[in-house]
Design a protein around this motif. Structure first.
Motif, PDB file in Angstrom:
ATOM      1  N   GLY A   1       0.784  -1.227   0.000  1.00 37.42           N
ATOM      2  CA  GLY A   1       0.000   0.000   0.000  1.00 37.42           C
ATOM      3  C   GLY A   1       0.814   1.273   0.000  1.00 37.42           C
ATOM      4  O   GLY A   1       0.243   2.362   0.113  1.00 37.42           O
ATOM      5  N   LEU A   2       2.124   1.183  -0.127  1.00 36.39           N
ATOM      6  CA  LEU A   2       2.951   2.391  -0.124  1.00 36.39           C
ATOM      7  C   LEU A   2       2.631   3.267  -1.337  1.00 36.39           C
ATOM      8  O   LEU A   2       2.594   2.764  -2.467  1.00 36.39           O
ATOM      9  CB  LEU A   2       4.436   2.026  -0.133  1.00 36.39           C
TER      10      LEU A   2
ATOM     11  N   PHE B   1       7.831  14.432  10.566  1.00 29.28           N
ATOM     12  CA  PHE B   1       7.218  13.236  10.011  1.00 29.28           C
ATOM     13  C   PHE B   1       5.704  13.322  10.174  1.00 29.28           C
ATOM     14  O   PHE B   1       5.207  13.719  11.225  1.00 29.28           O
ATOM     15  CB  PHE B   1       7.734  11.972  10.696  1.00 29.28           C
ATOM     16  N   ARG B   2       4.999  12.956   9.155  1.00 30.37           N
ATOM     17  CA  ARG B   2       3.541  12.899   9.212  1.00 30.37           C
ATOM     18  C   ARG B   2       3.101  11.442   9.244  1.00 30.37           C
ATOM     19  O   ARG B   2       3.605  10.621   8.480  1.00 30.37           O
ATOM     20  CB  ARG B   2       2.935  13.584   7.977  1.00 30.37           C
ATOM     21  N   ARG B   3       2.155  11.155  10.134  1.00 31.07           N
ATOM     22  CA  ARG B   3       1.610   9.790  10.184  1.00 31.07           C
ATOM     23  C   ARG B   3       0.779   9.568   8.932  1.00 31.07           C
ATOM     24  O   ARG B   3      -0.298  10.132   8.786  1.00 31.07           O
ATOM     25  CB  ARG B   3       0.760   9.601  11.442  1.00 31.07           C
ATOM     26  N   HIS B   4       1.287   8.739   8.056  1.00 26.29           N
ATOM     27  CA  HIS B   4       0.626   8.503   6.771  1.00 26.29           C
ATOM     28  C   HIS B   4      -0.434   7.410   6.896  1.00 26.29           C
ATOM     29  O   HIS B   4      -1.506   7.487   6.305  1.00 26.29           O
ATOM     30  CB  HIS B   4       1.685   8.108   5.735  1.00 26.29           C
ATOM     31  N   VAL B   5      -0.121   6.378   7.650  1.00 24.60           N
ATOM     32  CA  VAL B   5      -1.034   5.251   7.873  1.00 24.60           C
ATOM     33  C   VAL B   5      -0.801   4.735   9.282  1.00 24.60           C
ATOM     34  O   VAL B   5       0.314   4.763   9.786  1.00 24.60           O
ATOM     35  CB  VAL B   5      -0.755   4.096   6.859  1.00 24.60           C
TER      36      VAL B   5
ATOM     37  N   VAL C   1       3.008   1.904  12.343  1.00 25.86           N
ATOM     38  CA  VAL C   1       2.782   3.250  11.837  1.00 25.86           C
ATOM     39  C   VAL C   1       3.615   3.421  10.575  1.00 25.86           C
ATOM     40  O   VAL C   1       4.754   2.945  10.509  1.00 25.86           O
ATOM     41  CB  VAL C   1       3.196   4.320  12.870  1.00 25.86           C
ATOM     42  N   VAL C   2       3.043   4.081   9.579  1.00 29.80           N
ATOM     43  CA  VAL C   2       3.805   4.482   8.401  1.00 29.80           C
ATOM     44  C   VAL C   2       3.935   5.996   8.435  1.00 29.80           C
ATOM     45  O   VAL C   2       2.938   6.718   8.501  1.00 29.80           O
ATOM     46  CB  VAL C   2       3.119   4.033   7.095  1.00 29.80           C
TER      47      VAL C   2
END
Length: 258
Positions: A108-109, A236-240, A247-248
């Motif tokens: 899912g990246l 850093f932003r929590r993407h997923v 956490v991504v």
């Protein structure tokens, strides 16, 4: 009396674990942990009887059987005594990442895989390297400071069968992650909580310095995110977020305009 060669590393490992506990918990905390250990061991064996644990164990066995590899938990009781790095005191122990959620997050990246280098920091026996190899990354690198685990990873990467290998450039490096120089390319970094906060803070500082020197796209997949606050303190932003498992993050550093 001279001890058998296989016994001495086990005793040295127990000594290191005791030292580590004393540093982290103090005398009374260590004593409490020693007293509680039998109950923790009993609880672990009870948990192994639960349907959730049994499904997870079956998935682990299925992965190894499918690829003809060996990526299960560490069975060398003297492993810690064989680590030369002074960072052994911050080691979180070998625990392979769960296959299904890792595969899901890799798939899912939001990236063009061919442009990114994948780096597994604390890569153990190479399970995640095998999963990553089923995506067309530019390169894949595993960084592992245990010679024993690294050698198993090299064997697994060489002998794996039925692998839908879309990346042909996969390498396991035997090196302390705190000394590893990040490739100057777009990156996906993978962590399965390989070490404690003291080392993690140093690693993130190196990541930030690398991004400052060469701004580029960078994603982090962090399983068992015990030190996620360290990422939250930077750009850093929590993407997923996958429940409490992982956490991504996406580094919010924009590449310089040409």
């Amino acid at each position: 009396m001279q001890l058998h060669p296989t016994v001495q590393p086990v005793l040295n490992t127990l000594q290191r674990k005791l030292q580590k506990s004393l540093w982290q918990r103090g005398l009374w905390g260590t004593a409490e942990r020693c007293l509680a250990k039998p109950f923790g061991t009993a609880r672990h064996y009870v948990q192994r009887l639960t349907p959730t644990y049994r499904r997870a164990a079956a998935s682990e066995r299925a992965f190894d059987e499918r690829y003809g590899v060996e990526t299960v938990k560490q069975h060398d009781l003297g492993w810690l005594a064989k680590i030369d790095s002074p960072n052994w005191q911050f080691d979180a122990g070998y625990c392979p990442a769960p296959t299904e959620p890792v595969a899901e997050l890799l798939a899912g990246l939001p990236i063009a895989y061919k442009d990114f280098v994948f780096v597994d920091v604390g890569s153990g026996k190479g399970r995640v390297l095998l999963l990553a190899a089923e995506h067309p990354f530019k390169r894949i690198i595993g960084v592992e400071y245990s010679e024993r685990l690294h050698s198993v990873a090299v064997t697994n990467l060489t002998t794996a069968k039925r692998l839908n290998r879309l990346c042909g450039n996969v390498l396991s490096v035997c090196q302390d992650a705190a000394e590893f120089v990040l490739p100057n390319e777009p990156l996906v970094l993978f962590f399965h909580h390989p070490f404690g906060e003291a080392v993690f803070a140093r690693i993130i500082a190196r990541v930030m310095a690398s991004l400052k020197a060469s701004p580029r796209p960078l994603f982090v997949i962090y399983f068992d995110p015990k030190c996620d606050h360290l990422f939250d303190a930077h750009v850093f932003r929590r993407h997923v977020r996958r429940r409490d498992e992982a956490v991504v993050y996406q580094a919010m550093v924009q590449p310089a305009r040409a």
